[in-house]
Design a protein around this motif. Sequence first.
Motif, PDB file in Angstrom:
ATOM      1  N   UNK A  11       5.072  13.502   5.688  1.00  0.00           N
ATOM      2  CA  UNK A  11       4.032  13.929   5.054  1.00  0.00           C
ATOM      3  C   UNK A  11       4.283  15.015   3.895  1.00  0.00           C
ATOM      4  N   UNK A  12       5.675  15.346   3.848  1.00  0.00           N
ATOM      5  CA  UNK A  12       6.277  16.369   3.217  1.00  0.00           C
ATOM      6  C   UNK A  12       5.978  16.358   1.658  1.00  0.00           C
ATOM      7  N   UNK A  13       6.402  17.309   0.969  1.00  0.00           N
ATOM      8  CA  UNK A  13       6.387  17.546  -0.446  1.00  0.00           C
ATOM      9  C   UNK A  13       7.380  16.318  -1.101  1.00  0.00           C
ATOM     10  N   UNK A  14       8.594  16.059  -0.498  1.00  0.00           N
ATOM     11  CA  UNK A  14       9.429  15.086  -1.224  1.00  0.00           C
ATOM     12  C   UNK A  14       9.454  14.000   0.058  1.00  0.00           C
ATOM     13  N   UNK A  15       9.170  14.123   1.247  1.00  0.00           N
ATOM     14  CA  UNK A  15       9.254  13.263   2.132  1.00  0.00           C
ATOM     15  C   UNK A  15       8.411  11.876   2.155  1.00  0.00           C
ATOM     16  N   UNK A  16       7.301  12.290   1.721  1.00  0.00           N
ATOM     17  CA  UNK A  16       6.252  11.124   1.661  1.00  0.00           C
ATOM     18  C   UNK A  16       6.718  10.363   0.479  1.00  0.00           C
ATOM     19  N   UNK A  17       7.279  10.771  -0.613  1.00  0.00           N
ATOM     20  CA  UNK A  17       7.915   9.988  -1.684  1.00  0.00           C
ATOM     21  C   UNK A  17       8.835   9.204  -1.279  1.00  0.00           C
ATOM     22  N   UNK A  18      10.039   9.670  -0.445  1.00  0.00           N
ATOM     23  CA  UNK A  18      11.174   9.143   0.115  1.00  0.00           C
ATOM     24  C   UNK A  18      10.886   7.811   0.824  1.00  0.00           C
ATOM     25  N   UNK A  19       9.862   8.258   1.715  1.00  0.00           N
ATOM     26  CA  UNK A  19       9.388   7.338   2.676  1.00  0.00           C
ATOM     27  C   UNK A  19       8.590   6.151   2.066  1.00  0.00           C
ATOM     28  N   UNK A  20       7.876   6.281   1.100  1.00  0.00           N
ATOM     29  CA  UNK A  20       7.133   5.457   0.523  1.00  0.00           C
ATOM     30  C   UNK A  20       7.936   4.449  -0.619  1.00  0.00           C
ATOM     31  N   UNK A  21       9.025   5.368  -1.302  1.00  0.00           N
ATOM     32  CA  UNK A  21       9.718   4.554  -2.448  1.00  0.00           C
ATOM     33  C   UNK A  21      10.916   4.103  -1.708  1.00  0.00           C
TER      34      UNK A  21
END
Length: 263
Positions: free
Chosen positions: A114-124
Amino acid sequence: MRRGAGRPPVPLLVPAVAGLAFLVLPLAGLLARAPWTTLPRRLAAPGILTALRLSLECATLATVLCLALGVPLAWLLARVEFPGRRLVRALVTVPLVLPPVVGGVALLLVFGRRGLLGRWLDQTFGVTLPFTTAGVVVAEAFVAMPFLVIAVEGALRGADARYEEAAATLGANRWTAFRRVTLPLVAPGIAAGAVLCWARALGEFGATITFAGNNPGRTQTMPLAVYLALEQDLDAAVVLSLILLTVSVAILASLRDRWIASP
């Protein structure tokens, strides 16, 4: 006249000897408490070998990451004038004074699911860093990179910029001058900085346990294994500490007084 000739003054000699004893006695105590008779058997224990292998692999990968990112950053700080350069240099050195546990929390807030970049890395990309071996590498690189940047920036500032200027007059662009001239000039500084970076990564504890956890065989490095063994088997903790002490002494010896001796 030979530098330092003459009898040292007592007001300096006494605290100097006391300071030396303060630093050496804990190491002597570690050597005195070591279970030398069972040392070979303990060193061959699967848990120790696994933690050592993981530590060496992660520290090496973290150093490679620091080299890829830290050398260009050091060049930017040493060679390019831009607004806010002092602030950038201060931010680069923050991990040196930041409590490692706080660094681990900060990494979680950025690279967590749920972090600033972690959410994007996980979803993408489906990439999750916390509590993985890759997370160990990231945590170690975060705390170790300032050592490399400071060392390389110092080497760049000490290098003669006239060689780069001469390359420019011969038609070389800045990238070519960097590859062909600058890197060979500061190669010893980069090597020494990389060694210090690797040693710092190898000994990292706080950020690693906070961001990557303490999973044996996956995220449990040598410092974490020492912490766990200290609660269960003091002799095992001493053996693990001896390994890290040996590596640290070997690292300092390999530097050949580059950072602690004057010419």
